[in-house]
Scaffold this motif. Sequence first.
Motif, mmCIF file in Angstrom:
data_model
loop_
_atom_site.group_PDB
_atom_site.id
_atom_site.type_symbol
_atom_site.label_atom_id
_atom_site.label_comp_id
_atom_site.label_asym_id
_atom_site.label_seq_id
_atom_site.Cartn_x
_atom_site.Cartn_y
_atom_site.Cartn_z
ATOM 1 N N SER A 124 -10.082 -3.157 1.201
ATOM 2 C CA SER A 124 -10.048 -4.049 0.043
ATOM 3 C C SER A 124 -8.691 -4.720 -0.081
ATOM 4 O O SER A 124 -8.590 -5.899 -0.441
ATOM 5 C CB SER A 124 -10.364 -3.257 -1.233
ATOM 6 N N ALA A 125 -7.622 -3.974 0.236
ATOM 7 C CA ALA A 125 -6.273 -4.549 0.191
ATOM 8 C C ALA A 125 -6.143 -5.686 1.202
ATOM 9 O O ALA A 125 -5.601 -6.758 0.894
ATOM 10 C CB ALA A 125 -5.235 -3.459 0.462
ATOM 11 N N ALA A 126 -6.637 -5.451 2.423
ATOM 12 C CA ALA A 126 -6.569 -6.498 3.457
ATOM 13 C C ALA A 126 -7.364 -7.723 3.035
ATOM 14 O O ALA A 126 -6.911 -8.869 3.195
ATOM 15 C CB ALA A 126 -7.093 -5.946 4.779
ATOM 16 N N ARG A 127 -8.534 -7.482 2.452
ATOM 17 C CA ARG A 127 -9.374 -8.599 2.012
ATOM 18 C C ARG A 127 -8.683 -9.402 0.908
ATOM 19 O O ARG A 127 -8.681 -10.632 0.919
ATOM 20 C CB ARG A 127 -10.706 -8.055 1.522
ATOM 21 N N SER A 128 -8.076 -8.702 -0.061
ATOM 22 C CA SER A 128 -7.409 -9.399 -1.162
ATOM 23 C C SER A 128 -6.280 -10.286 -0.647
ATOM 24 O O SER A 128 -6.078 -11.409 -1.129
ATOM 25 C CB SER A 128 -6.853 -8.391 -2.179
ATOM 26 N N MET A 129 -5.541 -9.790 0.353
ATOM 27 C CA MET A 129 -4.436 -10.589 0.883
ATOM 28 C C MET A 129 -4.931 -11.795 1.685
ATOM 29 O O MET A 129 -4.201 -12.767 1.860
ATOM 30 C CB MET A 129 -3.515 -9.709 1.724
ATOM 31 N N MET A 130 -6.158 -11.726 2.161
ATOM 32 C CA MET A 130 -6.748 -12.862 2.857
ATOM 33 C C MET A 130 -7.193 -13.943 1.868
ATOM 34 O O MET A 130 -7.153 -15.136 2.185
ATOM 35 C CB MET A 130 -7.973 -12.415 3.664
ATOM 36 N N GLU A 131 -7.608 -13.551 0.670
ATOM 37 C CA GLU A 131 -8.305 -14.463 -0.228
ATOM 38 C C GLU A 131 -7.501 -14.924 -1.434
ATOM 39 O O GLU A 131 -7.871 -15.902 -2.077
ATOM 40 C CB GLU A 131 -9.608 -13.814 -0.715
ATOM 41 N N ARG A 132 -6.422 -14.201 -1.782
ATOM 42 C CA ARG A 132 -5.705 -14.582 -2.999
ATOM 43 C C ARG A 132 -4.222 -14.258 -2.881
ATOM 44 O O ARG A 132 -3.810 -13.494 -2.016
ATOM 45 C CB ARG A 132 -6.319 -13.898 -4.228
ATOM 46 N N GLU A 133 -3.422 -14.830 -3.798
ATOM 47 C CA GLU A 133 -1.984 -14.621 -3.778
ATOM 48 C C GLU A 133 -1.508 -13.726 -4.911
ATOM 49 O O GLU A 133 -0.401 -13.187 -4.841
ATOM 50 C CB GLU A 133 -1.253 -15.969 -3.857
ATOM 51 N N ASP A 134 -2.308 -13.585 -5.957
ATOM 52 C CA ASP A 134 -1.887 -12.741 -7.089
ATOM 53 C C ASP A 134 -2.218 -11.278 -6.770
ATOM 54 O O ASP A 134 -3.044 -10.645 -7.411
ATOM 55 C CB ASP A 134 -2.558 -13.184 -8.391
ATOM 56 N N VAL A 135 -1.532 -10.744 -5.759
ATOM 57 C CA VAL A 135 -1.841 -9.411 -5.239
ATOM 58 C C VAL A 135 -0.629 -8.498 -5.382
ATOM 59 O O VAL A 135 0.501 -8.890 -5.072
ATOM 60 C CB VAL A 135 -2.258 -9.479 -3.747
ATOM 61 N N ILE A 136 -0.890 -7.276 -5.828
ATOM 62 C CA ILE A 136 0.118 -6.218 -5.841
ATOM 63 C C ILE A 136 -0.446 -5.067 -5.021
ATOM 64 O O ILE A 136 -1.520 -4.540 -5.340
ATOM 65 C CB ILE A 136 0.433 -5.745 -7.269
ATOM 66 N N ILE A 137 0.241 -4.699 -3.956
ATOM 67 C CA ILE A 137 -0.199 -3.605 -3.097
ATOM 68 C C ILE A 137 0.710 -2.405 -3.339
ATOM 69 O O ILE A 137 1.926 -2.510 -3.147
ATOM 70 C CB ILE A 137 -0.142 -3.982 -1.608
ATOM 71 N N VAL A 138 0.136 -1.288 -3.758
ATOM 72 C CA VAL A 138 0.894 -0.044 -3.887
ATOM 73 C C VAL A 138 0.607 0.772 -2.629
ATOM 74 O O VAL A 138 -0.544 1.115 -2.353
ATOM 75 C CB VAL A 138 0.500 0.741 -5.149
ATOM 76 N N ALA A 139 1.646 1.072 -1.857
ATOM 77 C CA ALA A 139 1.453 1.689 -0.547
ATOM 78 C C ALA A 139 2.422 2.841 -0.330
ATOM 79 O O ALA A 139 3.440 2.966 -1.017
ATOM 80 C CB ALA A 139 1.646 0.646 0.558
ATOM 81 N N THR A 140 2.079 3.680 0.632
ATOM 82 C CA THR A 140 3.010 4.695 1.124
ATOM 83 C C THR A 140 3.601 4.181 2.431
ATOM 84 O O THR A 140 3.380 3.032 2.823
ATOM 85 C CB THR A 140 2.289 6.030 1.362
#
Length: 663
Positions: A124-140
Motif C-alpha cells: 500500500s505504501a508503494a502504491r500511494s507513492m505511485m499515485e499521490r504526493e501527500d504521503v507520509i511513510i513511517v518506516a523502520t
Amino acid sequence: MRQFEVVSPFKPAGDQGEAIAALADGIKAGDKYQVLQGVTGSGKTFTMAKIVEAVQMPTLVVSHNKTLAAQLYREFKSFFPNNAVEYFVSYYDYYQPEAYVASRDLYIEKDASINAEIERMRLSAARSMMEREDVIIVATVSCIYGMVTPDVYRKMNATVAKGEIFDVDSLMRRFVELQYERNDAVLERGRFRRRGETLEIYPAYMEEAYRIDFDWDRVERIRHFNPVSGEMLEDIDRALIYPAKQFVLPGEMITNSLGAIRQELKERLEYFQKNGKIMEAERLKTRVEYDLEMLSEMGYCPGIENYSAVLAGRKPGESPDTLVDYLPKRHLTFIDESHVTLPQLGAMYAGDRSRKQSLVDYGFRLPCALDNRPLRYDEFVERLDKTVFVSATPGKIEVEQSVRVVQQLIRPTGLLDPEIEVRPSEGQMEDIYGEVIKRIKAGERSLILTLTKKMAEDLTDYLSGLGLKVRYIHSEVETIERVEILTQLRQGSFDILVGINLLREGIDLPEVSFIAILDADKIGFLRSLTSLVQIIGRAARNAAGKVIMYADRMSEAMEKAIAETNRRREIQLAYNKKHGITPETVKKAIAEILTRHAEEADSAAGNTIEVLKKSYNVLIPAQRKQLIKALENEMLEHAKNLEFEQAAAIRDEIARIKNNDGF
C-alpha cells in the motif's frame, strides 16, 4: 497535490511554536540537516506533524524498531486523517536468513514467516507513492533494503477502464504476470477468479476487491466490493491494479537477463574448477540451473532477490533501489531517536555482506547475490533531501553536520525532569525495597534497570520472594508479550518492572514515579551519557518522578547526565512560574502504548469470544474446529489494526479451547 492538514484540538504550546517555525524556515531555506532536541513529554511527534503541514513535502519517518514505528504510525494517522499515512516495516514475523557456517560445515536454509497484513501495508505504501504526493511513510530500517526500481514498478500494472475493449483471457494473463493467483473457488488477497462474464480480483494492498463485469469483450461495469460479505460498495470508472508481490519484473526483463546469469554461472564454475573446488562447483550448478528453469517457465523462483542486480541491469557493486527512491526528489525525512537509529542504519551493510560472502565463497550463491543488499550509510544519506534528526540526546554526528540544533525543552503539562540522587551500592537492595514500598502505597510504579538478563531474572526472583509483585522484561521476551507486560504494569497488575535497556526510548509510562539504576558508574553503552539521560526521561511523565543511581563513584557520564537534567529542570521551573502552572502527572489511556483503551480492548475481545462461542458447539469436533478458525481470523484482524491486547486475549482463548479447558 492535496494539502497536508493537521487535524487536532491542540495548538502549539510551550516552545513547540518556536521549534516548528525554526525548523520549517530552515527546510524552506534549503538546509539539508537540522536537529530537533526534544525532551520526553514535550510533544515531538506533534511538532513533526506541524512541520510537515508547514512545508507541504512528502515525508519519510524512520524509527529503529517496529513498536515505536507503530506508535508513530497511529499518531500520524490521527493527525493526518485526510492524507495518505503508510506503514513500512519488515514483513517477517520470523526470519532466519540463509547462511553457511564454514567451521561446522553447516548450511542454514532461509526460513521465514511473512505477516500478510504488514506485507499489504508495504504494498500500500508503494502504491500511494505511485499515485499521490501527500504521503507520509513511517518506516523502520527495512527502508534501506532493495526493492524493484520505481520506473519498473510504475509500469507493472493493469489498468481497466469502463467502456474499454479487452480480451478477458489476455487480461487474466496480465494478472498472472503481476503475480496474482487464479482461484475460482476462494477469493483471497493476491488472487483473482472468473465467473462467466465477471472477473473479481483482490489487490494485495487493499481492503476491498474489484468486480469487473464484461459484456462480451467490453467492460460494462467496475465496482468495489467487500470480499468477505460480498457487499457492493461503489461504482468506479477505472481500476489500476499493481503487483501482488514486491519483487515483480516484466517477462522481457527476466528473459533478457537469463543469458547474463548463465554467463556468470559459467565464469564462477570455471573459477571453482580451476581452484579444485569440485563440490562447490557442483553445488552452485545444481542451484542456479534450477532457478534458471523456474525463472524461464514461471517468471519467479525462490530467492529471486539474489538475482536482483542482474535482473535490474545493475553493475557489480552498484546500490539497489529502495523505498527512498520511490519518494520524489523534494521530500522531508525525520530520523526518530536518531542516536539509536543512525548507528543501526550504518550497521546493516557490513553484517549482510559478511553472511552473503560466505554463501558465495562456498558455492551456495553467485557473486551477484552480494548486490542484493541494504544501502550503506553514505548511500542512504545521499538519497535524502531535507533531514531532521529527532532525539532527546542527539549524537555527535547529527550535531556536527546540522545547520542548527533546535531545543524543545518545555513540557506544556509543566512536568519537571525527575530529581536525581546518587547512593552507594552497598545495601542497595534494602534501600530499593524501602523506595518501592513508598511507591506501592502511593499507587505508583517502579522500574529497576540492571546490566544483564541474568541479573534481571535473579532480581525479579529475589523481590518476588519478599512478597512484591514484580516482572522482568528483556530481549528474549516476545514482542506481543512485552506489550502485555507494559500494559499490565500500567494497570497495576504488578508494581515493579525489572529491565535492561528496552525501556529507554519512546515508551510512555506515566504511572512510573521511581527508577533505580544499578551499577550506574559502569563504563559502557548501557551507562553512557545518552543512555542515562534516556533512562531518566522515563520518570518525567510523573509529577513525583525520582531517579536513584546506585554507584561507588561518580562517572563522567553520571555527572553530565545530572547536570543536563538539572538544567532542564530550571528551564521548566521558570516557565511554570511565569505561567502559573502546577505540574500534574500525565493522564494517558493505558492501551495507548499501541492500541485503544484497555477496557475497550478487553470488552472487544471478550464480546468477540462470547458471540462466536454461542455460534458453535465446542463439544462437536467439526464445530470446535470452525470456532477456532473463526477466532483465528478475528485475532488476525485485531493484529492487523495493531490492537495487540485484543489479539492476545483471543489467542489465549484459542489455546484454552484447543486444550479443552472448561469443557
